[in-house]
Design a protein around this motif. Structure first.
Motif, PDB file in Angstrom:
ATOM      1  N   HIS A  19       0.834  -1.201   0.000  1.00 14.66           N
ATOM      2  CA  HIS A  19       0.000   0.000   0.000  1.00 14.66           C
ATOM      3  C   HIS A  19       0.867   1.248   0.000  1.00 14.66           C
ATOM      4  O   HIS A  19       0.541   2.249   0.648  1.00 14.66           O
ATOM      5  CB  HIS A  19      -0.940  -0.001   1.204  1.00 14.66           C
ATOM      6  N   ILE A  20       2.002   1.176  -0.732  1.00 15.53           N
ATOM      7  CA  ILE A  20       2.929   2.305  -0.763  1.00 15.53           C
ATOM      8  C   ILE A  20       2.248   3.548  -1.318  1.00 15.53           C
ATOM      9  O   ILE A  20       2.512   4.670  -0.876  1.00 15.53           O
ATOM     10  CB  ILE A  20       4.180   1.939  -1.589  1.00 15.53           C
ATOM     11  N   HIS A  21       1.343   3.354  -2.280  1.00 16.82           N
ATOM     12  CA  HIS A  21       0.664   4.511  -2.863  1.00 16.82           C
ATOM     13  C   HIS A  21      -0.185   5.242  -1.822  1.00 16.82           C
ATOM     14  O   HIS A  21      -0.287   6.468  -1.829  1.00 16.82           O
ATOM     15  CB  HIS A  21      -0.204   4.089  -4.045  1.00 16.82           C
ATOM     16  N   LEU A  22      -0.779   4.464  -0.887  1.00 19.94           N
ATOM     17  CA  LEU A  22      -1.566   5.097   0.171  1.00 19.94           C
ATOM     18  C   LEU A  22      -0.663   5.875   1.123  1.00 19.94           C
ATOM     19  O   LEU A  22      -0.998   6.981   1.552  1.00 19.94           O
ATOM     20  CB  LEU A  22      -2.356   4.036   0.939  1.00 19.94           C
ATOM     21  N   LEU A  23       0.494   5.286   1.450  1.00 21.92           N
ATOM     22  CA  LEU A  23       1.441   5.967   2.328  1.00 21.92           C
ATOM     23  C   LEU A  23       1.882   7.282   1.707  1.00 21.92           C
ATOM     24  O   LEU A  23       1.926   8.322   2.375  1.00 21.92           O
ATOM     25  CB  LEU A  23       2.651   5.057   2.576  1.00 21.92           C
ATOM     26  N   SER A  24       2.193   7.245   0.402  1.00 21.98           N
ATOM     27  CA  SER A  24       2.638   8.452  -0.288  1.00 21.98           C
ATOM     28  C   SER A  24       1.541   9.509  -0.285  1.00 21.98           C
ATOM     29  O   SER A  24       1.799  10.691  -0.027  1.00 21.98           O
ATOM     30  CB  SER A  24       3.044   8.103  -1.721  1.00 21.98           C
ATOM     31  N   GLU A  25       0.322   9.095  -0.569  1.00 25.68           N
ATOM     32  CA  GLU A  25      -0.785  10.064  -0.607  1.00 25.68           C
ATOM     33  C   GLU A  25      -1.057  10.659   0.765  1.00 25.68           C
ATOM     34  O   GLU A  25      -1.290  11.866   0.903  1.00 25.68           O
ATOM     35  CB  GLU A  25      -2.038   9.379  -1.142  1.00 25.68           C
ATOM     36  N   GLN A  26      -1.039   9.834   1.804  1.00 20.58           N
ATOM     37  CA  GLN A  26      -1.374  10.318   3.148  1.00 20.58           C
ATOM     38  C   GLN A  26      -0.290  11.229   3.714  1.00 20.58           C
ATOM     39  O   GLN A  26      -0.583  12.225   4.375  1.00 20.58           O
ATOM     40  CB  GLN A  26      -1.635   9.127   4.062  1.00 20.58           C
ATOM     41  N   LEU A  27       0.991  10.892   3.443  1.00 22.10           N
ATOM     42  CA  LEU A  27       2.056  11.790   3.878  1.00 22.10           C
ATOM     43  C   LEU A  27       2.044  13.073   3.056  1.00 22.10           C
ATOM     44  O   LEU A  27       2.287  14.165   3.588  1.00 22.10           O
ATOM     45  CB  LEU A  27       3.424  11.107   3.742  1.00 22.10           C
ATOM     46  N   GLY A  28       1.718  12.934   1.770  1.00 22.64           N
ATOM     47  CA  GLY A  28       1.657  14.115   0.927  1.00 22.64           C
ATOM     48  C   GLY A  28       0.574  15.083   1.361  1.00 22.64           C
ATOM     49  O   GLY A  28       0.694  16.295   1.145  1.00 22.64           O
ATOM     50  N   ALA A  29      -0.479  14.569   1.968  1.00 26.20           N
ATOM     51  CA  ALA A  29      -1.566  15.435   2.426  1.00 26.20           C
ATOM     52  C   ALA A  29      -1.123  16.345   3.560  1.00 26.20           C
ATOM     53  O   ALA A  29      -1.771  17.358   3.851  1.00 26.20           O
ATOM     54  CB  ALA A  29      -2.756  14.582   2.877  1.00 26.20           C
ATOM     55  N   LEU A  30       0.003  16.009   4.217  1.00 28.83           N
ATOM     56  CA  LEU A  30       0.491  16.836   5.317  1.00 28.83           C
ATOM     57  C   LEU A  30       1.237  18.069   4.833  1.00 28.83           C
ATOM     58  O   LEU A  30       1.460  19.005   5.607  1.00 28.83           O
ATOM     59  CB  LEU A  30       1.438  16.008   6.212  1.00 28.83           C
ATOM     60  N   VAL A  31       1.656  18.072   3.555  1.00 29.41           N
ATOM     61  CA  VAL A  31       2.550  19.129   3.082  1.00 29.41           C
ATOM     62  C   VAL A  31       1.928  20.513   3.154  1.00 29.41           C
ATOM     63  O   VAL A  31       2.546  21.442   3.690  1.00 29.41           O
ATOM     64  CB  VAL A  31       3.034  18.823   1.633  1.00 29.41           C
ATOM     65  N   PRO A  32       0.727  20.750   2.641  1.00 28.14           N
ATOM     66  CA  PRO A  32       0.257  22.140   2.594  1.00 28.14           C
ATOM     67  C   PRO A  32      -0.216  22.698   3.941  1.00 28.14           C
ATOM     68  O   PRO A  32      -0.336  23.914   4.086  1.00 28.14           O
ATOM     69  CB  PRO A  32      -0.903  22.091   1.595  1.00 28.14           C
ATOM     70  N   GLY A  33      -0.505  21.863   4.937  1.00 29.98           N
ATOM     71  CA  GLY A  33      -1.108  22.368   6.175  1.00 29.98           C
ATOM     72  C   GLY A  33      -0.130  22.423   7.335  1.00 29.98           C
ATOM     73  O   GLY A  33       0.980  21.916   7.284  1.00 29.98           O
ATOM     74  N   GLU A  34      -0.559  23.058   8.441  1.00 28.10           N
ATOM     75  CA  GLU A  34       0.259  23.206   9.634  1.00 28.10           C
ATOM     76  C   GLU A  34      -0.049  22.138  10.672  1.00 28.10           C
ATOM     77  O   GLU A  34       0.557  22.137  11.754  1.00 28.10           O
ATOM     78  CB  GLU A  34       0.048  24.595  10.237  1.00 28.10           C
TER      79      GLU A  34
END
Length: 562
Positions: A19-34
């Protein structure tokens, strides 16, 4: 029973969770917010909240920065990054969180900044991938800018790609705005290349524009030294160079003197670096000739020489094999020359009075090489079938078995080449003459026998030079032989003794000896084969009297195959 057929064991496709794609998407969701962030980067007055543990896990630079005990290690620290563009840093953060970056959608200047960040933070895989992408999008208007960055960061592959592009499009590059943005070091690197094949007039005018644009008056003399004035016509020197005032009258007079007193072929011409395309003998444009590959008619030996010229009047000999016998493919290295014409002159054919040339290629290579008395000093084994070498004397069940590289599959009946002691020899013909200083061979060693022998080399099969003499000592198995370098097209191995019978047997031959082989050479009379790389074949269950002997009449003839 296989794992997949076991009813108690699930199929491999469902037993491994990916589920590497899920890990990438979920960590990527942290980038724009505080949310959960504990450090903030300030780049061009823009704020980028981030998570120090993720950055530290992905990058050694950030691990040292954020956990090194300095002020950046404090909770909720704010880190200001100088000389960094916000758009490129945003791309970098997205890559660190997700492992992904969209290069095709980024502007070129952002890509170069992104490459700079990858280099600064030691992200080698990212640097390599970005460099590879930049090599695919080179064009006249960006190649100078990319080359400047590649030179700054010492990116060899990217620099070479830029060189190759600029060499092929030299006039267009000189006329581009990007040429004016080159640093002085990068500028001189480009225009001093022999393969930067623009006219000297175009190069001079472009350097004039660069000097005016940059205002580096103190660098004018050094920059103008890259112009090859003797290659310009008298009218160009008088009507283009002289009015500029950038070169002194003495410089012009020296150039005129050099041009008038030099052979045309001695002038330092520029030429196009050719790839592997075939070329006519009369080249359609100036070409940087080096090296030349040609193919001779296969079933005989030839001698020849090669000359190059600019005008078909003044010829310079670059290869002289007029006293050597050559066969099949020839890979010829020599001092690089720019030429418009290539002339191949045959001087000998072992069958008749006609010289036959099958193909000719003028190429460019980054391969380094060493010449000695005009002959290539090879590093690789040239005594191979792929290198067009051939066994022209000796007896074997399989032609060229000595050169096929097989050092494992030999026994009492096959896998060796031999000759009767006191009669004949084993002779190998290389495709072309080389300067040789070492040989390596494997003597048949399925029992405890020993051999004596000597080796001679020749360039014409008439005059022979003895380079190895092991007639006074018992030798067995692997033999690594070194001697003073000699020109050689033919190597003759002559057995003088076999402790078991009257036949000399050789399994494998190399020219020159390969130093990367894991074989330790012993002194004469000692076992010197390496069981780790070349294990001795299993001895058949025969009596000791059944020793290798000459094969039957169906074997290869010992006469030369011409």
């Amino acid at each position: 029973m296989s794992n997949n057929s076991n009813p108690l064991r699930p199929l491999a496709s469902v037993s491994e969770i990916d589920h590497i794609h899920l890990l990438s998407e979920q960590l990527g969701a942290l980038v724009p917010g505080e949310e959960y962030s504990d450090v903030t980067f300030i780049v061009e007055e823009k704020r980028f909240p981030a998570h120090r543990v993720i950055l530290a896990a992905r990058c050694h630079y950030f691990r040292a920065l954020l956990y090194g005990g300095m002020k950046e290690s404090q909770p909720q620290a704010e880190v200001t990054l100088e000389e960094t563009r916000a758009e490129a840093f945003s791309m970098l953060l997205h890559y660190l969180y997700t492992g992904r970056a969209s290069l095709s959608s980024a502007r070129e200047e952002v890509l170069l900044d992104f490459l700079g960040l990858a280099h600064r933070y030691g992200l080698q895989p990212l640097e390599d991938s970005t460099s590879e992408f930049l090599r695919t999008i080179l064009h006249t208007h960006n190649v100078c800018l990319v080359f400047d960055v590649a030179s700054l960061y010492s990116l060899g592959a990217l620099s070479e790609a830029c060189w190759a592009y600029m060499d092929r499009h030299a006039p267009e590059v000189l006329a581009s705005d990007g040429f004016l943005t080159l640093s002085k070091t990068a500028l001189l690197t480009v225009v001093r290349r022999d393969s930067f094949a623009a006219s000297e007039k175009e190069i001079f005018q472009a350097l004039c524009r660069w000097c005016r644009q940059t205002g580096e008056g103190g660098a004018t003399q050094e920059v103008m030294s890259a112009v090859r004035l003797p290659l310009m016509s008298l009218m160009e020197m008088l009507n283009v160079v002289r009015p500029s005032g950038l070169l002194s009258p003495d410089d012009l007079l020296d150039a005129i003197k050099t041009r008038s007193e030099s052979r045309d072929m001695d002038l330092n011409y520029r030429g196009i670096l050719s790839g592997s395309q075939s070329l006519l003998i009369a080249l359609w444009s100036l070409r940087y000739v080096w090296p030349i590959t040609l193919s001779l008619y296969l079933s005989r030996s030839y001698s020849y020489y090669i000359e190059v010229s600019m005008d078909e009047l003044d010829w310079m000999r670059v290869v002289d094999h007029s006293k050597y016998l050559c066969r099949s493919w020839q890979n010829l290295f020599f001092t690089p020359r720019v030429a418009r014409y290539v002339r191949i002159v045959g001087t000998h054919n072992s069958v008749n009075k006609v010289f036959h040339l099958v193909s000719l290629e003028c190429m460019f290579t980054h391969r380094s090489f060493t010449l000695e008395k005009g002959l290539l000093v090879p590093n690789e084994n040239m005594a191979t079938i792929a290198a067009c070498s051939s066994v022209i004397e000796g007896v074997s069940r399989s032609r060229n078995a000595l050169l096929n590289g097989d050092t494992r599959n030999y026994d009492w009946d096959s896998g060796y080449t031999c000759h009767q002691l006191g009669s004949g020899a084993i002779v190998i013909q290389l495709a072309q003459p080389y300067s040789i200083g070492s040989l390596r061979l494997l003597l048949w060693d399925c029992d405890e026998r020993s051999y004596s022998y000597y080796i001679e080399v020749s360039t014409n099969q008439q005059e022979w030079t003895k380079v190895v003499d092991r007639t006074k000592v018992p030798c067995r198995s692997w033999q690594t032989l070194k001697f003073d370098k000699q020109p050689a097209s033919f190597i003759r191995i002559v057995g003088t003794h076999n402790s078991a019978n009257e036949v000399f047997h050789c399994v494998h031959f190399e020219c020159p000896a390969q130093s990367d082989a894991e074989v330790k050479e012993g002194s004469p009379g000692q076992e010197s084969s390496s069981t780790s790389q070349n294990p001795r074949p299993v001895r058949p269950s025969r009596t000791h009297s059944l020793l290798p002997s000459l094969p039957s009449s169906s074997s290869t003839s010992s006469q030369p195959h011409l």
